[in-house]
Write an enzyme that holds these catalytic residues in place. Structure first.
Site, mmCIF file in Angstrom:
data_model
loop_
_atom_site.group_PDB
_atom_site.id
_atom_site.type_symbol
_atom_site.label_atom_id
_atom_site.label_comp_id
_atom_site.label_asym_id
_atom_site.label_seq_id
_atom_site.Cartn_x
_atom_site.Cartn_y
_atom_site.Cartn_z
ATOM 1 N N LYS A 78 6.435 -4.364 -12.392
ATOM 2 C CA LYS A 78 5.912 -4.233 -11.027
ATOM 3 C C LYS A 78 6.033 -5.599 -10.362
ATOM 4 C CE LYS A 78 1.798 -2.498 -8.588
ATOM 5 N NZ LYS A 78 0.478 -1.851 -8.753
ATOM 6 N N SER A 153 -0.232 2.497 -6.202
ATOM 7 C CA SER A 153 0.680 1.535 -5.634
ATOM 8 C C SER A 153 1.889 1.242 -6.526
ATOM 9 C CB SER A 153 -0.061 0.224 -5.361
ATOM 10 O OG SER A 153 -0.493 -0.368 -6.575
ATOM 11 N N SER A 177 -3.629 3.037 -9.656
ATOM 12 C CA SER A 177 -2.215 2.773 -9.374
ATOM 13 C C SER A 177 -1.256 2.888 -10.543
ATOM 14 C CB SER A 177 -2.059 1.399 -8.748
ATOM 15 O OG SER A 177 -2.417 1.478 -7.404
HETATM 16 N N1 GLN Z 1 -5.036 3.604 -4.075
HETATM 17 C C1 GLN Z 1 -6.028 2.635 -4.438
HETATM 18 C C2 GLN Z 1 -6.136 1.576 -3.386
HETATM 19 O O1 GLN Z 1 -5.395 1.638 -2.480
HETATM 20 C C3 GLN Z 1 -5.702 2.018 -5.774
HETATM 21 C C4 GLN Z 1 -4.675 0.967 -5.708
HETATM 22 C C5 GLN Z 1 -4.460 0.281 -7.041
HETATM 23 O O2 GLN Z 1 -4.917 0.769 -8.076
HETATM 24 N N2 GLN Z 1 -3.809 -0.871 -6.984
HETATM 25 O O3 GLN Z 1 -6.932 0.710 -3.446
#
Ligand code: GLN
Length: 483
Positions: A78, A153, A177
């Site tokens: 990532k 994400s 995410s």
């Molecule tokens: N969708 C969640 C957020 O936007 C989780 C994102 C993540 O785990 N990085 O905060």
């Protein structure tokens, strides 16, 4: 020769050991697949030349009998993990020109285990999002349908594994995410306990919630990767100083006597029929494998999501204050210092990042700190206590991971609250620092992958993996995207 990109880590390792093919051949197959699936936009940066030189080293190690645990495995990271000499963008214009001169502990450990890096994977800007569309480098598409999101994400991380343009990948999970995009793309992903993996060298979103973890083709691959990326790190004071088990060793398929809790609060209002059905099937599968199903209650579940967004935004507003045009990344000059800050941050950050910085600054401001931030922290404690209590009578929990299969690109885009509601099943465990895994178990009515989630006690990834493996074996999920 069979398509080498179809092999799992454990199969590819056996193939290398038996000299059925070389690491260079394996890596070349992945590089070809990266090109073939380029339209999915899984990668921000490709490091294919370097990958091929690493593959040659891997072949030498194999020839000389010095094979490391993940020798020659072509993975990708990532683009939130800092990689020495390789651009690290966090999916944002703010870091478009940032090339770290250091390596994150996790990517370092994986490289030392023999992994080869194919490149850096697309993501929502600064890991904020659930659809993989807020990247400065364009959105990621889902291999199961080019009009669908890959989740977020860690959109590129799940997409690449599903599209076979990486054998496995790293992701980060602050509120889902790793698990949500894994579910949307039909692959497996585990968010480890907070502190299991070092966060050193990982661009921070919300430091008390962030955790790195693996995404793989199956549970076994995640177990292998997790064993090689976990462990205490002096450079991260929140990394836990406890031994790392051999996670693969627990994958016996035997869950006899294991007590699996079903939290009744996860039966949300308007739960779609197909999600309720897959959850029910999951229970039957675990019973079939020898586990016992027990009803439990996590009474504060419904407060977890709003409290998560308060805490995550508060920490993000503080963490992202470092991007000021002086120390890192993008800079727009202005007549005065203040103007330079303003222009730099308005131009460098995307819309969602700005929204979160505004919300975070608001909940931390003098007049609202007690009403929002402190209250959210209290909710966090109550959520953690709920889990503690439930784990007095069960070994792990089984829940849905997403309220729907992958949705269309553009859907929910104009309504941030609707987008946040997508995280209803995933954020709760992050608030308590617990491990959770998403396992693909079936297809939706529209033929898209659906996952289920296993949640475990802190530092009991072994039970999470064991139960997930049993679920995977029972589900026999073998559908693949048409690419
Ligand atoms: N969708 C969640 C957020 O936007 C989780 C994102 C993540 O785990 N990085 O905060």
């Amino acid at each position: 020769m069979t398509d080498l990109t179809k092999l799992t880590i454990s199969q590819a390792t056996t193939g290398l050991k038996n000299k059925d093919f070389s690491a260079v051949e394996l890596t070349t197959s992945y590089i070809n697949q990266m090109e073939k699936t380029d339209n999915l936009n899984a990668y921000i940066t490709k490091t294919t030349d370097n990958a091929l030189s690493q593959a040659k080293i891997a072949d030498n190690n194999i020839a000389s009998g010095n094979m490391r645990p993940m020798e020659g495995m072509p993975i990708a990271h990532k683009d939130l993990l800092c990689t020495k000499g390789v651009k690290t963008t966090a999916g944002s214009k703010m870091l478009d020109n940032f090339t770290p001169d250091y390596e994150s502990t996790v990517s370092q450990k994986l490289a030392e285990s023999g992994c080869i890096s194919l490149g850096k994977l697309n993501l929502d800007q600064f890991a904020m999002g659930s659809n993989g569309q807020s990247s400065f480098y364009g959105g990621t598409k889902n291999p199961w349908g080019n009009d669908l999101v890959a989740g977020g994400s860690s959109s590129g991380s799940a997409c690449a594994v599903s599209a076979r343009s990486a054998i496995a990948s790293t992701g980060t999970d602050t509120g889902g995410s790793i698990r949500q995009p894994s579910a949307f793309c039909g692959v497996a992903g585990i968010r480890p306990t907070y502190g299991r993996c070092s966060r050193w060298g990982v661009v921070a979103y919300a430091s008390s919630l962030d955790q790195v973890g693996p995404i793989g083709k199956d549970v076994r691959d995640c177990a292998i990767m997790l064993s090689n990326m976990s462990g205490h790190d002096e450079k991260d004071s929140t990394s836990a100083n406890i031994p790392v088990p051999d996670f693969e060793a627990v994958l016996t398929g035997d869950v006899k006597g294991l007590k699996i809790g079903i939290p009744k609060e996860y039966y949300i209002d308007d739960m779609p029929q197909e999600i309720a059905k897959i959850w029910d099937n999951g229970k039957k599968m675990l019973v079939e494998a020898g586990a016992e199903i027990v009803d439990v209650s996590l009474p504060h579940t419904k407060y977890a999501l709003p409290a998560y967004y308060i805490i995550a935004c508060a920490e993000a507003s503080s963490n992202l204050s470092r991007y000021d045009g002086v120390r890192y990344g993008h800079r727009v000059s202005g007549k005065e210092l203040d103007e330079m800050y303003e222009l730099t941050r308005s131009e460098g950050f995307g819309e969602e990042v700005k929204r979160r910085i505004l919300m975070g600054t608001y909940v931390l401001s003098a007049g609202f700190y007690d009403a929002y931030y402190i209250k959210a922290q209290k909710v966090r404690r109550l959520v953690a206590n709920d889990f503690k209590k439930a784990f007095e009578s069960v070994d792990a929990l089984l829940t849905p991971i997403t309220p729907s299969p992958a949705f269309k690109i553009g859907e929910n885009q104009e309504d941030p609250v609707k987008m946040y509601l997508n995280d209803v099943f995933s954020v709760t465990l992050n608030m308590a620092g617990l491990p959770g895994m998403s396992v693909p178990v079936g297809l939706s009515d529209s033929g898209l992958p659906l996952g289920l989630q296993i949640i475990g006690k802190a530092f009991d990834e072994e039970t999470v993996l064991k139960a997930s493996y049993a679920l995977e074996k029972q589900a026999k999920f073998d559908a693949t995207p048409n690419i």
